[in-house]
Design a protein around this motif. Structure first.
Motif, PDB file in Angstrom:
ATOM      1  N   LEU A 202       0.871  -1.253   0.179  1.00 17.09           N
ATOM      2  CA  LEU A 202       0.390  -0.221  -0.013  1.00 17.09           C
ATOM      3  C   LEU A 202       0.832   0.878  -0.128  1.00 17.09           C
ATOM      4  O   LEU A 202       1.832   1.205   1.138  1.00 17.09           O
ATOM      5  N   TYR A 203       0.473   2.066  -1.029  1.00 20.40           N
ATOM      6  CA  TYR A 203       1.406   3.629  -1.027  1.00 20.40           C
ATOM      7  C   TYR A 203       0.584   4.524  -0.106  1.00 20.40           C
ATOM      8  O   TYR A 203      -0.694   4.652  -0.650  1.00 20.40           O
ATOM      9  N   PHE A 204       1.352   5.559   0.678  1.00 22.26           N
ATOM     10  CA  PHE A 204       0.881   6.121   1.306  1.00 22.26           C
ATOM     11  C   PHE A 204       1.013   7.525   2.096  1.00 22.26           C
ATOM     12  O   PHE A 204       2.321   6.787   2.949  1.00 22.26           O
TER      13      PHE A 204
ATOM     14  N   SER B 121       8.585   2.002   3.607  1.00 21.83           N
ATOM     15  CA  SER B 121       9.905   2.390   3.165  1.00 21.83           C
ATOM     16  C   SER B 121       9.511   3.484   2.160  1.00 21.83           C
ATOM     17  O   SER B 121       8.512   3.716   1.323  1.00 21.83           O
ATOM     18  N   LYS B 122      10.880   3.877   2.366  1.00 18.23           N
ATOM     19  CA  LYS B 122      10.363   5.677   0.872  1.00 18.23           C
ATOM     20  C   LYS B 122      11.129   5.048   0.052  1.00 18.23           C
ATOM     21  O   LYS B 122      10.627   5.616  -1.552  1.00 18.23           O
ATOM     22  N   ASP B 123      11.866   4.137  -0.376  1.00 18.81           N
ATOM     23  CA  ASP B 123      12.649   3.719  -1.848  1.00 18.81           C
ATOM     24  C   ASP B 123      12.680   2.132  -1.677  1.00 18.81           C
ATOM     25  O   ASP B 123      12.840   2.400  -3.202  1.00 18.81           O
TER      26      ASP B 123
ATOM     27  N   ILE C 191      -5.523  -1.774   1.604  1.00 17.13           N
ATOM     28  CA  ILE C 191      -6.225  -1.022   1.039  1.00 17.13           C
ATOM     29  C   ILE C 191      -6.647  -0.101   1.556  1.00 17.13           C
ATOM     30  O   ILE C 191      -7.813  -0.054   3.083  1.00 17.13           O
ATOM     31  N   TYR C 192      -6.827   2.040   1.305  1.00 19.68           N
ATOM     32  CA  TYR C 192      -7.237   2.892   2.051  1.00 19.68           C
ATOM     33  C   TYR C 192      -9.379   3.385   1.504  1.00 19.68           C
ATOM     34  O   TYR C 192      -8.489   3.467  -0.105  1.00 19.68           O
TER      35      TYR C 192
ATOM     36  N   LYS D   3     -11.067   5.960   1.163  1.00 18.20           N
ATOM     37  CA  LYS D   3     -10.814   8.006   1.316  1.00 18.20           C
ATOM     38  C   LYS D   3     -11.802   8.439   1.720  1.00 18.20           C
ATOM     39  O   LYS D   3     -11.750   9.055   2.558  1.00 18.20           O
ATOM     40  N   LYS D   4     -13.239   7.422   1.602  1.00 20.73           N
ATOM     41  CA  LYS D   4     -14.477   7.841   2.157  1.00 20.73           C
ATOM     42  C   LYS D   4     -14.528   7.838   3.466  1.00 20.73           C
ATOM     43  O   LYS D   4     -15.102   9.583   4.585  1.00 20.73           O
ATOM     44  N   ASN D   5     -14.254   6.890   4.099  1.00 18.48           N
ATOM     45  CA  ASN D   5     -14.188   6.983   5.263  1.00 18.48           C
ATOM     46  C   ASN D   5     -12.731   6.830   6.464  1.00 18.48           C
ATOM     47  O   ASN D   5     -13.096   7.187   7.587  1.00 18.48           O
ATOM     48  N   LYS D   6     -11.844   7.499   5.162  1.00 18.69           N
ATOM     49  CA  LYS D   6     -10.314   7.802   6.062  1.00 18.69           C
ATOM     50  C   LYS D   6      -9.580   6.269   6.555  1.00 18.69           C
ATOM     51  O   LYS D   6      -9.858   6.294   8.135  1.00 18.69           O
ATOM     52  N   GLN D   7     -10.657   5.193   6.287  1.00 22.40           N
ATOM     53  CA  GLN D   7     -10.102   3.838   7.380  1.00 22.40           C
ATOM     54  C   GLN D   7      -9.191   2.530   6.191  1.00 22.40           C
ATOM     55  O   GLN D   7      -9.698   2.966   5.065  1.00 22.40           O
ATOM     56  N   PHE D   8      -8.312   1.998   6.977  1.00 25.57           N
ATOM     57  CA  PHE D   8      -7.314   1.286   6.567  1.00 25.57           C
ATOM     58  C   PHE D   8      -8.284   0.207   6.466  1.00 25.57           C
ATOM     59  O   PHE D   8      -8.807  -0.688   7.475  1.00 25.57           O
ATOM     60  N   VAL D   9      -8.351  -0.698   5.363  1.00 25.25           N
ATOM     61  CA  VAL D   9      -9.338  -2.046   5.836  1.00 25.25           C
ATOM     62  C   VAL D   9      -8.171  -2.985   5.260  1.00 25.25           C
ATOM     63  O   VAL D   9      -7.369  -2.682   3.929  1.00 25.25           O
ATOM     64  N   MET D  10      -8.143  -4.463   6.198  1.00 22.70           N
ATOM     65  CA  MET D  10      -7.462  -5.467   5.326  1.00 22.70           C
ATOM     66  C   MET D  10      -8.707  -6.268   5.361  1.00 22.70           C
ATOM     67  O   MET D  10      -8.920  -6.836   5.977  1.00 22.70           O
ATOM     68  N   TRP D  11      -8.101  -7.635   4.365  1.00 24.75           N
ATOM     69  CA  TRP D  11      -8.666  -8.332   4.225  1.00 24.75           C
ATOM     70  C   TRP D  11      -7.442  -9.678   4.257  1.00 24.75           C
ATOM     71  O   TRP D  11      -6.031  -9.410   3.377  1.00 24.75           O
ATOM     72  N   PHE D  12      -7.997 -10.753   4.087  1.00 24.96           N
ATOM     73  CA  PHE D  12      -7.055 -11.908   4.165  1.00 24.96           C
ATOM     74  C   PHE D  12      -7.191 -12.725   3.838  1.00 24.96           C
ATOM     75  O   PHE D  12      -8.896 -13.514   4.538  1.00 24.96           O
ATOM     76  N   HIS D  13      -6.984 -14.247   3.697  1.00 31.70           N
ATOM     77  CA  HIS D  13      -7.566 -15.316   3.898  1.00 31.70           C
ATOM     78  C   HIS D  13      -7.356 -16.314   4.367  1.00 31.70           C
ATOM     79  O   HIS D  13      -6.761 -16.414   5.303  1.00 31.70           O
ATOM     80  N   LEU D  14      -8.771 -16.856   5.234  1.00 36.18           N
ATOM     81  CA  LEU D  14      -8.872 -17.197   7.097  1.00 36.18           C
ATOM     82  C   LEU D  14      -9.927 -18.824   6.438  1.00 36.18           C
ATOM     83  O   LEU D  14     -10.365 -19.091   6.111  1.00 36.18           O
ATOM     84  N   GLU D  15      -8.424 -19.783   7.926  1.00 34.62           N
ATOM     85  CA  GLU D  15      -9.248 -20.966   7.784  1.00 34.62           C
ATOM     86  C   GLU D  15      -8.603 -20.811   9.401  1.00 34.62           C
ATOM     87  O   GLU D  15      -8.863 -21.195   9.981  1.00 34.62           O
TER      88      GLU D  15
END
Length: 393
Positions: A47-49, A78-80, A113-114, A116-128
């Motif tokens: 993610l770039y932010f 990281s910046k670079d 992913i970010y 912008k509407k809710n100013k919230q960071f959202v994480m998804w992942f495969h879960l078992e």
């Protein structure tokens, strides 16, 4: 004694300095963070932010036990893109046995992913969930107001419960064979055609299976979740709601019966590109690629993007993400993992530049490279375009 201490201290300081002055990528080699420790972010996403890249991935531990989630999701910044700062564990597994992310569960391929509407960071992942093996096949969701976390787990879901895909067929709406309703399918074998067996219809009421996955945010801000479904036989591409926390019910099936996993999506010149792999567990196989004018398809397969030695094994790795460099046109980095299942923490990272030949993505092995590669490629594309224009004048 003092002289020995100074020597050790100097060596330690030299190590840390060298860790923070990396100026190139060395695929397959150890990649130390700011603490001199090999980066621990497997199956990751980027993610770039705020002018900073954030790398999220599975935190592994030593031994085969490390293939399950013993710690959680690790974050680096990281910046670079060469030098990475350890930001700690952004999502921790839970000691509570009733939690969806109990220690020892399977938590794979986290992507952030970010919104912008809710100013919230959202994480998804495969879960078992713990105790289900790979039979739970769900998607976990976590949120945070801070990019590096901590993230709060808010639950898991089987996608698109009660919803048919945009490209549903009449055969899917027919009664499902009772044997299919209870049968488990090993590896990459449905013992029949994917549509005829009809895992899609089987899972309509409880939600579709979701395993290997990625997220993609389009130019208009709409987000999509792509994941291996139907016992891994078919990929699904689902549009997320505006808050990125659920599904709109708009989704499509892609690569039906092709048994693909490790999906990645990126966009170039208005077209959507896909790179993924076959289903061979931890063992590497030949990568696959495809292109589409619409994210829901139809998708046209382009074959293995890798060329040269070890291309049939994707250079002994498996795709996890394609990173588009911010501010650079047509600059994409293929991110992959070289798994080490017997000692999970030793997994290495394969980062390679993506070039294009005849509008097809191409991956060539490089022992070492840096971002100037894309400057050279831009000049080459310019020369080719000018020659092409002059040819038809």
């Amino acid at each position: 004694m003092i002289k020995k201490f100074i020597t050790i201290l100097a060596a330690f300081m030299t190590l840390n300095v060298s860790c923070q002055n990396t100026t190139s990528f060395k695929p397959g080699q150890l990649w130390p963070d700011n603490n001199g420790v090999h980066i621990n972010a497997h199956g990751g996403g980027m993610l770039y932010f705020n002018d900073t890249y954030y790398w999220f991935g599975e935190h592994k531990i030593e031994g085969e036990k490390g293939n399950s989630a013993q710690v959680g999701v690790h974050c680096y910044s990281s910046k670079d893109l060469y030098n990475w700062k350890d930001e700690g564990i952004s999502l921790k597994v839970d000691d509570d046995p009733k939690s969806g992310i109990t220690k020892g569960c399977i938590l794979e391929r986290p992507k952030v992913i970010y919104n912008k509407k809710n100013k919230q960071f959202v994480m998804w992942f495969h879960l078992e969930r713990l105790g289900y093996g790979y039979g739970f096949a769900s998607s976990g969701i976590a949120v945070s107001n801070n990019v590096s976390g901590p993230y709060k787990y808010i639950g898991c879901v089987r996608p698109n419960q009660g919803q048919w895909p945009l490209n549903v067929k009449e055969i899917h709406k027919m009664p499902v064979d009772p044997i299919v309703m209870t049968k488990r399918y090993p590896g990459d074998n449905l013992f029949g055609d994917a549509d005829t067996v009809n895992i899609l219809g089987r899972d309509l009421n409880k939600g579709q299976m979701a395993r290997d996955m990625t997220l993609f945010v389009d130019d208009d801000g709409k987000a999509y979740h792509m994941f291996a479904s139907e016992e891994n036989s078919t990929l699904h591409i689902s549009q997320l709601t505006d808050d990125y926390l659920s599904y709109t019910g708009q989704y499509a099936r892609a690569f039906v019966g092709r048994f693909m996993e490790a999906p990645t999506i990126f966009k170039k010149d208005g077209k959507y590109y896909f790179i993924g792999s076959g289903c061979t567990g931890w063992a590497p196989n030949a990568a696959r690629s495809a292109v589409a004018d619409n994210i829901f398809g139809p998708w046209t397969e382009l074959g293995n993007p890798c060329v040269g030695a070890d291309s049939t094994l994707t250079f002994h790795s498996q795709s996890t993400c394609v990173l588009q460099l911010t501010g650079k046109k047509n600059a994409f980095i293929f991110m992959a993992d070289r798994w080490s299942p017997k000692n999970a923490i030793d997994g290495r990272y394969i980062w390679l530049p993506i070039s294009f030949e005849n509008n097809k993505p191409v991956l060539k092995w490089l022992d070492e490279w840096d971002l100037s590669y894309f400057v050279a490629m831009s000049k080459l594309y310019l020369i080719i375009n000018v020659k092409s224009m002059l040819k038809y004048q």
